[in-house]
Structure formats: C-alpha cells, structure tokens
Write an enzyme that holds these catalytic residues in place. Structure first.
Site, PDB file in Angstrom:
ATOM      1  N   ARG A  76       0.855  -1.191   0.000  1.00  0.00           N
ATOM      2  CA  ARG A  76       0.000   0.000   0.000  1.00  0.00           C
ATOM      3  C   ARG A  76       0.890   1.240   0.000  1.00  0.00           C
ATOM      4  O   ARG A  76       1.965   1.236   0.582  1.00  0.00           O
ATOM      5  CB  ARG A  76      -0.868  -0.035   1.261  1.00  0.00           C
ATOM      6  CG  ARG A  76      -1.900   1.038   1.365  1.00  0.00           C
ATOM      7  CD  ARG A  76      -2.822   0.808   2.572  1.00  0.00           C
ATOM      8  NE  ARG A  76      -3.681  -0.346   2.332  1.00  0.00           N
ATOM      9  CZ  ARG A  76      -3.964  -1.283   3.233  1.00  0.00           C
ATOM     10  NH1 ARG A  76      -3.470  -1.211   4.455  1.00  0.00           N
ATOM     11  NH2 ARG A  76      -4.751  -2.292   2.930  1.00  0.00           N
TER      12      ARG A  76
ATOM     13  N   ASN B 239      -0.532  -0.995  13.253  1.00  0.00           N
ATOM     14  CA  ASN B 239       0.015  -2.060  12.415  1.00  0.00           C
ATOM     15  C   ASN B 239       1.225  -2.679  13.093  1.00  0.00           C
ATOM     16  O   ASN B 239       2.140  -1.953  13.493  1.00  0.00           O
ATOM     17  CB  ASN B 239       0.496  -1.490  11.071  1.00  0.00           C
ATOM     18  CG  ASN B 239      -0.615  -0.910  10.258  1.00  0.00           C
ATOM     19  OD1 ASN B 239      -1.512  -1.612   9.830  1.00  0.00           O
ATOM     20  ND2 ASN B 239      -0.561   0.401  10.033  1.00  0.00           N
TER      21      ASN B 239
ATOM     22  N   ASP C 216       4.753  -4.626   6.517  1.00  0.00           N
ATOM     23  CA  ASP C 216       3.511  -4.859   7.252  1.00  0.00           C
ATOM     24  C   ASP C 216       3.405  -6.356   7.549  1.00  0.00           C
ATOM     25  O   ASP C 216       3.455  -7.174   6.633  1.00  0.00           O
ATOM     26  CB  ASP C 216       2.328  -4.388   6.399  1.00  0.00           C
ATOM     27  CG  ASP C 216       0.999  -4.589   7.079  1.00  0.00           C
ATOM     28  OD1 ASP C 216       0.643  -5.751   7.351  1.00  0.00           O
ATOM     29  OD2 ASP C 216       0.299  -3.598   7.326  1.00  0.00           O
TER      30      ASP C 216
ATOM     31  N   ASP D 256       0.767  -7.945   8.965  1.00  0.00           N
ATOM     32  CA  ASP D 256      -0.619  -8.414   9.001  1.00  0.00           C
ATOM     33  C   ASP D 256      -1.368  -8.145  10.307  1.00  0.00           C
ATOM     34  O   ASP D 256      -2.506  -7.703  10.268  1.00  0.00           O
ATOM     35  CB  ASP D 256      -0.735  -9.920   8.687  1.00  0.00           C
ATOM     36  CG  ASP D 256       0.118 -10.338   7.504  1.00  0.00           C
ATOM     37  OD1 ASP D 256      -0.012  -9.715   6.439  1.00  0.00           O
ATOM     38  OD2 ASP D 256       0.926 -11.259   7.657  1.00  0.00           O
TER      39      ASP D 256
ATOM     40  N   ASP E  74      -2.928  -6.482  13.431  1.00  0.00           N
ATOM     41  CA  ASP E  74      -3.301  -5.104  13.726  1.00  0.00           C
ATOM     42  C   ASP E  74      -4.011  -5.065  15.071  1.00  0.00           C
ATOM     43  O   ASP E  74      -4.684  -6.025  15.455  1.00  0.00           O
ATOM     44  CB  ASP E  74      -4.261  -4.558  12.657  1.00  0.00           C
ATOM     45  CG  ASP E  74      -3.670  -4.638  11.258  1.00  0.00           C
ATOM     46  OD1 ASP E  74      -2.601  -4.054  11.040  1.00  0.00           O
ATOM     47  OD2 ASP E  74      -4.279  -5.290  10.396  1.00  0.00           O
TER      48      ASP E  74
ATOM     49  N   ASP F   5      -6.856  -9.675  12.269  1.00  0.00           N
ATOM     50  CA  ASP F   5      -6.129 -10.338  11.179  1.00  0.00           C
ATOM     51  C   ASP F   5      -5.166 -11.428  11.637  1.00  0.00           C
ATOM     52  O   ASP F   5      -4.139 -11.672  10.995  1.00  0.00           O
ATOM     53  CB  ASP F   5      -5.399  -9.303  10.307  1.00  0.00           C
ATOM     54  CG  ASP F   5      -6.359  -8.290   9.707  1.00  0.00           C
ATOM     55  OD1 ASP F   5      -7.520  -8.659   9.452  1.00  0.00           O
ATOM     56  OD2 ASP F   5      -5.955  -7.139   9.500  1.00  0.00           O
TER      57      ASP F   5
ATOM     58  N   GLU G 215      -4.939 -14.028   8.874  1.00  0.00           N
ATOM     59  CA  GLU G 215      -4.094 -13.556   7.771  1.00  0.00           C
ATOM     60  C   GLU G 215      -2.618 -13.667   8.155  1.00  0.00           C
ATOM     61  O   GLU G 215      -1.782 -14.079   7.352  1.00  0.00           O
ATOM     62  CB  GLU G 215      -4.452 -12.102   7.435  1.00  0.00           C
ATOM     63  CG  GLU G 215      -3.661 -11.525   6.285  1.00  0.00           C
ATOM     64  CD  GLU G 215      -3.970 -10.052   6.022  1.00  0.00           C
ATOM     65  OE1 GLU G 215      -3.306  -9.488   5.146  1.00  0.00           O
ATOM     66  OE2 GLU G 215      -4.847  -9.466   6.699  1.00  0.00           O
TER      67      GLU G 215
END
EC number: 3.6.1.15
Length: 177
Positions: free
Chosen positions: A23, A87, A103, A105, A107, A120, A123
């Site tokens: 991102r 994050n 990152d 994953d 959070d 997450d 994830e």
C-alpha cells in the site's frame, strides 16, 4: 540522507515480507522527525492498494513511526473521538523515495470508547506459513503486541489525548500557511 522537515510532504510505502508493495500513501505531511521517530498527518490522503485500487482517507489522522518498535500507530480523529489503528510492522526506513516498512498483518484496533481488538490473526498465520516468517520475527512481533497493549493501557505517547491535541493543533497551524 536529509531528514524531512516540519511541513514537508512524504510518501509512505508498506511492503509485505516477500518484498511486494502492499500500500502507498501519497502526501503525508511531516510534523516532526527525530533520529528515531517520525510523526506526520494524513488528511484526505490518496492511498493506492497493491491491486491498483485507490481511495482517499476520510478524516485527519496522526501517524507515528519509530525505528526501534515493530509497530506504527494511526490515530484517526473523528467527531466521535479518537480511534487507533496499529500495524504490527518492521521499524521504518527512510530513503529519498519514501518512508518504508514491512507490514506483518497483525493489527490492533482501539475504538474511541477504549475497546481493543487484535485483528487479522488468520491472515498473519497464513502469511507466516506462505512467506516463511522466521521464528525470531514471530517472537519479536508477539513481544511488540505486548508493548503496544501496554502503551494503550497506560495512555503512553500517541495514546495520550494531550499528544493528539498537540500534534493536531500543530497540523492545523501548518495547514494555514
């Protein structure tokens, strides 16, 4: 490299462990830089996802990055109060192109009423297996979740209302220039 100054605009790029761009935030205004930290603000900032989708942030948000902690903090300033999106991520690096971090994953969301949620986890477990996160990274991230929760519980740093007030006020002053 020269550190960005107060009022400068930078790009922020988050990556995944495998090196893929995740991102990008364009035009984050820098409020303060030190040797180890950067405080900025996003306000109606263009965000581009790795699949090309674009969106604009809805409200002002104070962003906090540190070179020693494995998390970054976004304090979203809303009419209903301040909520946080944290994050779990590598410490940042800053180069002429952007502020960059990985990152990981996981959070932590903190709602305006103080409720906390770890997000997450599925994830994280999936990417940990797919991208072969080393065991030391797994340990560091889990330890940094503990540090982050401690900061939240103690209203430390970005979780202090006075911190948010100071930096939001400074942003409003700089915005008028």
């Amino acid at each position: 490299m020269r550190l960005p100054k107060e009022g400068d605009f930078i790009t922020i790029q988050s990556y995944k462990h495998d090196g893929s761009l995740h991102r990008t935030w364009r035009d984050t205004m820098v409020l303060k830089t030190t040797e180890n930290a950067l405080i900025g603000v996003n306000d109606h900032t263009l965000v581009t996802e790795n699949d090309g989708r674009r969106w604009v942030t809805r409200e002002p948000a104070i962003v906090y990055f540190h070179k020693k902690y494995w998390f970054n903090i976004i304090a979203m300033i809303r009419e209903t109060g301040v909520s946080y999106y944290c994050n779990l991520a590598s410490p940042y690096i800053l180069d002429p192109e952007a502020l960059k971090y990985i990152d990981y994953d996981l959070d932590v969301k903190v709602f305006a009423d103080g409720e906390k949620r770890l997000l997450d986890v599925d994830e994280y477990e999936q990417h940990k297996a797919q991208m072969n996160y080393p065991t030391d990274i797994d340990y560091i991230l889990k330890e940094n979740v503990k540090i982050l929760v401690e900061w939240i519980n103690e209203n430390k740093g970005p979780f202090s209302s006075s911190y948010i007030n100071i930096w939001y006020k400074r942003y409003l002053e700089l915005k008028k220039r």
